[in-house]
Motif scaffolding. Structure first.
Motif, PDB file in Angstrom:
ATOM      1  N   PRO A   1       1.047  -0.513  -5.282  1.00  0.00           N
ATOM      2  CA  PRO A   1       0.501  -1.686  -6.363  1.00  0.00           C
ATOM      3  C   PRO A   1       0.622  -3.081  -5.758  1.00  0.00           C
ATOM      4  N   GLU A   2       1.480  -3.542  -5.087  1.00  0.00           N
ATOM      5  CA  GLU A   2       1.779  -4.775  -4.654  1.00  0.00           C
ATOM      6  C   GLU A   2       1.212  -5.167  -3.187  1.00  0.00           C
ATOM      7  N   LEU A   3       0.714  -4.224  -2.469  1.00  0.00           N
ATOM      8  CA  LEU A   3       0.276  -4.263  -1.096  1.00  0.00           C
ATOM      9  C   LEU A   3      -0.996  -5.324  -0.919  1.00  0.00           C
ATOM     10  N   GLU A   4      -1.759  -5.486  -1.978  1.00  0.00           N
ATOM     11  CA  GLU A   4      -2.802  -6.391  -2.094  1.00  0.00           C
ATOM     12  C   GLU A   4      -2.367  -7.868  -1.788  1.00  0.00           C
ATOM     13  N   LYS A   5      -1.117  -8.109  -1.914  1.00  0.00           N
ATOM     14  CA  LYS A   5      -0.531  -9.469  -1.637  1.00  0.00           C
ATOM     15  C   LYS A   5      -0.243  -9.669  -0.401  1.00  0.00           C
ATOM     16  N   ILE A   6      -0.257  -8.846   0.599  1.00  0.00           N
ATOM     17  CA  ILE A   6       0.106  -8.924   2.059  1.00  0.00           C
ATOM     18  C   ILE A   6      -1.256  -9.195   2.557  1.00  0.00           C
ATOM     19  N   GLN A   7      -1.556 -10.164   3.189  1.00  0.00           N
ATOM     20  CA  GLN A   7      -2.802 -10.710   3.870  1.00  0.00           C
ATOM     21  C   GLN A   7      -2.551 -10.685   5.250  1.00  0.00           C
TER      22      GLN A   7
ATOM     23  N   CYS B   1      -2.186  -6.074   9.718  1.00  0.00           N
ATOM     24  CA  CYS B   1      -1.466  -4.834   9.965  1.00  0.00           C
ATOM     25  C   CYS B   1      -1.665  -3.911  10.757  1.00  0.00           C
ATOM     26  N   LEU B   2      -0.787  -3.164  11.648  1.00  0.00           N
ATOM     27  CA  LEU B   2      -1.233  -2.122  12.408  1.00  0.00           C
ATOM     28  C   LEU B   2      -0.275  -0.848  11.827  1.00  0.00           C
ATOM     29  N   VAL B   3      -0.981   0.225  11.511  1.00  0.00           N
ATOM     30  CA  VAL B   3      -0.132   1.240  11.099  1.00  0.00           C
ATOM     31  C   VAL B   3      -0.311   2.269  12.018  1.00  0.00           C
ATOM     32  N   MET B   4       0.565   2.927  12.396  1.00  0.00           N
ATOM     33  CA  MET B   4       0.887   4.218  13.563  1.00  0.00           C
ATOM     34  C   MET B   4       1.417   5.286  12.833  1.00  0.00           C
ATOM     35  N   ALA B   5       0.726   6.408  12.843  1.00  0.00           N
ATOM     36  CA  ALA B   5       1.170   7.718  12.319  1.00  0.00           C
ATOM     37  C   ALA B   5       1.043   8.864  13.024  1.00  0.00           C
ATOM     38  N   GLY B   6       2.029   9.794  13.022  1.00  0.00           N
ATOM     39  CA  GLY B   6       1.851  11.276  13.629  1.00  0.00           C
ATOM     40  C   GLY B   6       1.158  12.178  12.608  1.00  0.00           C
ATOM     41  N   GLU B   7       0.254  12.716  13.333  1.00  0.00           N
ATOM     42  CA  GLU B   7      -0.548  13.701  12.371  1.00  0.00           C
ATOM     43  C   GLU B   7       0.308  14.687  11.764  1.00  0.00           C
TER      44      GLU B   7
ATOM     45  N   ALA C   1       1.395  11.664   7.442  1.00  0.00           N
ATOM     46  CA  ALA C   1       0.258  10.899   7.895  1.00  0.00           C
ATOM     47  C   ALA C   1      -0.597  10.493   6.554  1.00  0.00           C
ATOM     48  N   ALA C   2      -0.570  11.702   5.629  1.00  0.00           N
ATOM     49  CA  ALA C   2      -1.299  11.285   4.380  1.00  0.00           C
ATOM     50  C   ALA C   2      -0.685  10.255   3.705  1.00  0.00           C
ATOM     51  N   SER C   3       0.721   9.975   3.517  1.00  0.00           N
ATOM     52  CA  SER C   3       1.346   8.992   3.039  1.00  0.00           C
ATOM     53  C   SER C   3       1.160   7.686   3.783  1.00  0.00           C
ATOM     54  N   SER C   4       1.105   7.657   5.012  1.00  0.00           N
ATOM     55  CA  SER C   4       0.784   6.401   5.699  1.00  0.00           C
ATOM     56  C   SER C   4      -0.748   6.076   5.356  1.00  0.00           C
TER      57      SER C   4
ATOM     58  N   SER D   1      -4.394   0.400   0.865  1.00  0.00           N
ATOM     59  CA  SER D   1      -4.068  -0.512  -0.047  1.00  0.00           C
ATOM     60  C   SER D   1      -3.848  -1.893   0.480  1.00  0.00           C
ATOM     61  N   LEU D   2      -3.984  -1.728   2.048  1.00  0.00           N
ATOM     62  CA  LEU D   2      -3.844  -3.357   2.903  1.00  0.00           C
ATOM     63  C   LEU D   2      -5.291  -3.852   3.068  1.00  0.00           C
ATOM     64  N   SER D   3      -5.329  -4.998   2.982  1.00  0.00           N
ATOM     65  CA  SER D   3      -6.624  -5.438   3.088  1.00  0.00           C
ATOM     66  C   SER D   3      -7.085  -5.739   4.613  1.00  0.00           C
ATOM     67  N   ASN D   4      -5.989  -6.034   5.347  1.00  0.00           N
ATOM     68  CA  ASN D   4      -6.130  -6.394   6.766  1.00  0.00           C
ATOM     69  C   ASN D   4      -5.617  -5.479   7.874  1.00  0.00           C
ATOM     70  N   CYS D   5      -6.048  -4.299   7.979  1.00  0.00           N
ATOM     71  CA  CYS D   5      -5.413  -3.348   8.589  1.00  0.00           C
ATOM     72  C   CYS D   5      -6.132  -2.494   9.734  1.00  0.00           C
ATOM     73  N   GLU D   6      -5.485  -2.061  10.797  1.00  0.00           N
ATOM     74  CA  GLU D   6      -5.821  -1.358  11.673  1.00  0.00           C
ATOM     75  C   GLU D   6      -5.173  -0.006  11.907  1.00  0.00           C
TER      76      GLU D   6
END
Length: 274
Positions: free
Chosen positions: A200-206, A209-215, A222-225, A231-236
């Protein structure tokens, strides 16, 4: 607590946070590469590596320790790279100090972590112990990988069970496991039992972001990631096939290449504070 810290290179700072079990040296796959252009700061978190303590503590104490590290090295603005537990702490730092965190690199982690790890049998533990000992004595030994490694708990940590991956396990994972204290394990277990959830708080992070997960990650899926990514507004987002929780040790060149491209595409995040 004043943490033990490994510092390499010069330039814009990247704070590198390890997982559980772990230590600052567990992030050598990142720091050896990034320190060629940046200053990497890799602390042993409280209760890990050479930052040992005999006293129980709470997860929030990690943040206090990390704030001391930033102040000690006069860091007013930095990127935070976090792997697993380190990614959770990176999120917490970005929420608490948005002015000091210019970007996040989040590896095998989530703001609401959950896994689907199967039950652990006696054979799992026995084969894991044998595989770890033999791999420590002869890193990357193919016979050991085929005979014990692929039938041990390593099969849930890595999918690409190659000699190169097992050399990382021998050189980094054994030390990390042996230098992770009971206090650190209890602090993490307590936080998970209480139901950690920062979605719920992730919208505050502007910041970018780069998110990397193992399938095939069974520890933090990976579904959790992906739930966090949405929920992140500026994410790859990258999800790598045929990899698991220790994906930086499985496909290091691909991971580092994608990080380099992301950094190049976001030049503003490596600029000093004005």
């Amino acid at each position: 607590m004043k943490l033990n810290v490994l510092v390499e290179g010069e330039g814009f700072p990247i704070l590198c946070l390890h997982g559980h079990p772990g230590a600052g040296r567990s992030l050598s796959v990142f720091t050896q590469h990034l320190s060629k252009r940046f200053r990497t700061i890799a602390p042993d978190l409280r209760g890990y590596g050479n930052s040992q303590t005999q006293q129980d503590f709470l997860m929030i104490d990690h943040l206090t320790d990390l704030e001391e590290v930033l102040d000690r090295y006069n860091i007013s603005r930095c990127i935070v790279l976090g792997w697993s537990l380190g990614g959770i702490l990176a999120i917490e730092l970005a929420l608490k100090h948005p002015d000091r965190i210019s970007g996040l690199i989040l590896v095998a982690t989530s703001a609401r972590p959950w896994g689907d790890h199967p039950p652990i049998s006696l054979q799992d533990n026995v084969f894991t112990g044998i595989a770890a000992i033999l791999n420590r004595l002869q890193p990357g030994w193919g016979w050991n990988i085929e005979t014990f490694g692929k039938r041990s708990l390593f099969r849930h940590l890595v999918q690409q069970q190659t000699p190169a991956t097992y050399e990382y396990l021998a050189n980094e994972a054994v030390y990390a496991y042996l230098r992770t204290s009971g206090a650190a394990t209890r602090a993490l277990s307590l936080a998970l039992k209480r139901g950690y959830n920062r979605l719920p708080e992730l919208e505050k992070i502007q910041c970018p972001c780069l998110v990397m997960a193992g399938e095939k990650d069974r520890h933090i899926t990976a579904a959790s990631s992906l739930e966090m990514v949405r929920s992140l507004s500026n994410c790859e987002w990258y999800c790598y096939p045929d990899t698991a929780h220790l994906l930086p040790w499985e496909i290091p060149q691909q991971i580092l290449g994608d990080i380099d491209r992301w950094l190049t595409n976001h030049p503003d995040i490596t600029q000093p504070a004005k």
